[in-house]
Design an enzyme around this catalytic site. Structure first.
Site, short mmCIF file in Angstrom:
data_model
loop_
_atom_site.label_atom_id
_atom_site.label_comp_id
_atom_site.label_asym_id
_atom_site.label_seq_id
_atom_site.Cartn_x
_atom_site.Cartn_y
_atom_site.Cartn_z
N LYS A 41 0.80 -1.22 0.00
CA LYS A 41 0.00 0.00 0.00
C LYS A 41 0.83 1.28 0.00
CE LYS A 41 -3.84 -0.04 -0.09
NZ LYS A 41 -4.97 -0.33 -1.01
N SER A 273 -2.68 -12.35 3.26
CA SER A 273 -3.07 -12.17 1.86
C SER A 273 -1.95 -12.62 0.94
CB SER A 273 -3.49 -10.73 1.57
OG SER A 273 -2.40 -9.85 1.76
C1 LIG Z 1 -2.33 -7.12 3.44
C2 LIG Z 1 -2.98 -6.61 2.21
N1 LIG Z 1 -3.03 -7.39 1.14
C3 LIG Z 1 -3.63 -7.00 -0.01
C4 LIG Z 1 -4.24 -5.76 -0.11
C5 LIG Z 1 -4.99 -5.42 -1.39
O1 LIG Z 1 -4.50 -4.38 -2.08
P1 LIG Z 1 -5.43 -3.45 -3.00
O2 LIG Z 1 -6.07 -2.44 -2.09
O3 LIG Z 1 -4.48 -2.85 -3.96
O4 LIG Z 1 -6.47 -4.30 -3.65
C6 LIG Z 1 -4.21 -4.91 0.99
C7 LIG Z 1 -4.85 -3.60 0.94
O5 LIG Z 1 -4.94 -2.88 1.91
C8 LIG Z 1 -3.57 -5.33 2.18
O6 LIG Z 1 -3.53 -4.56 3.28
#
Ligand SMILES: Cc1ncc(COP(=O)(O)O)c(C=O)c1O
Length: 307
Positions: A41, A273
């Site tokens: 981010k 994630s």
């Molecule tokens: C840990 C994590 N993974 C993935 C994402 C996803 O990213 P995006 O907002 O670009 O879809 C975020 C977004 O905040 C995140 O905090």
């Protein structure tokens, strides 16, 4: 020498995960966790704040406010500190205490908002809405710039002008597929836009928590899950359905297993994630639907130290 911490944002290395996936095909992952705020981010934070300065919506010294699950807040705190803007974050109490500690350590003013229907570690759409409301209220009260990341082009531009071109420069048309979890959708939409424009055959797959597969068109069955920062059970405002060639769902158990495997087999301590992305990318590689030796790209979104 770098002119400032901001120059550490983007241009992350691409790591071959040849131990966790031994073939056929290759799994390659962008090390987003090494950025100064510890996550992907940072890219969106920098792009949105740069846009706000350019349009004059934000000036030096003016406060910046945002609702965050932790990572956008950390990125904004880094960017605001370097540029000289006080930063206020609102965050659902359901996010991990490590995130709150990091935000406070980075000098952000942090306001924790009680959960509506989620539990600790499992943040739901209504929990997020409550934190958004609080951010809006504070922004109005203080004459602050309200980041409102879900509605800003910078979220996608960061990846359309950053992540996508970085991957293309490194691998070009050797890229077969891109796999990414979706929060604001910036990573998936921005990167997929660039990759498909460069080579229309590149396939792009979205990753969702099992039971919260709304992008795949399924009803929301399990709003609480462990893939913090993604899978809010809503279709993000900038979502472009035409970019997704397919969807993978990942359960909490799979994400937990892959987090440990990434540590044990690759020496990578990353978040849920990131683990879900790797799990989904391996499902794709194992499906053999991409030909004999495909290169599949994914994102290691944040550091495991945030959990
Ligand atoms: C840990 C994590 N993974 C993935 C994402 C996803 O990213 P995006 O907002 O670009 O879809 C975020 C977004 O905040 C995140 O905090």
């Amino acid at each position: 020498m770098l002119a400032s911490t901001l120059d550490m944002i983007g241009n992350t290395p691409l790591i071959a995960l040849d131990r966790i996936h031994r073939g056929p095909g290759r799994l390659l992952a962008k090390a987003e966790f090494i950025q100064p705020g510890g996550s992907v981010k940072d890219r969106a934070a920098l792009a949105i704040i740069e846009d706000a300065y350019r349009t004059g919506e934000l000036v030096k010294g003016q406060p910046v406010v945002e609702m965050t699950s932790g990572n956008m807040g950390a990125g904004l705190a880094v960017v605001c500190n370097v540029l000289g803007n006080p930063f206020v974050a609102t965050m659902s109490r359901g996010n991990s205490p490590e995130r709150a500690r990091m935000l406070r350590s980075l000098g952000a003013e942090l306001i924790l908002v009680p959960q509506v229907n989620g539990t600790l570690g499992k943040v739901t759409g209504p929990d997020i809405e409550a934190a958004v409301e609080e951010a809006r209220r504070i922004a109005e009260e203080r004459g602050a710039y309200y980041v409102n990341q879900f509605y800003r082009d910078g979220c996608m531009r960061a990846h359309e002008e950053g992540t996508g071109p970085e991957l293309w420069k490194e691998l070009g048309s050797a890229i077969d597929a891109f796999v990414a979890a979706v929060g604001s959708g910036g990573t998936f939409v921005g990167t997929s836009r660039f990759l498909k424009r460069s080579q229309p055959n590149i396939r792009c797959y979205a990753v969702e928590p099992q039971g919260a597969e709304v992008l795949a068109g399924k009803p929301l069955e399990k709003p609480g899950h462990m893939l913090q920062g993604t899978g809010y059970g809503l279709i993000p405002p900038h979502w472009e359905a035409g970019l997704a060639d397919g969807f993978f769902s990942v359960s909490d158990e799979e994400a937990t297993e892959f987090r440990q495997r990434l540590a044990n087999e690759e020496g990578l301590h990353v978040g849920y994630s990131a683990a879900a992305n790797v799990c989904a990318a391996i499902k794709l590689l194992q499906s053999r639907e991409l030909g004999a030796h495909p290169n599949v790209i994914t994102m290691l979104c944040d550091t495991g130290l945030k959990y």
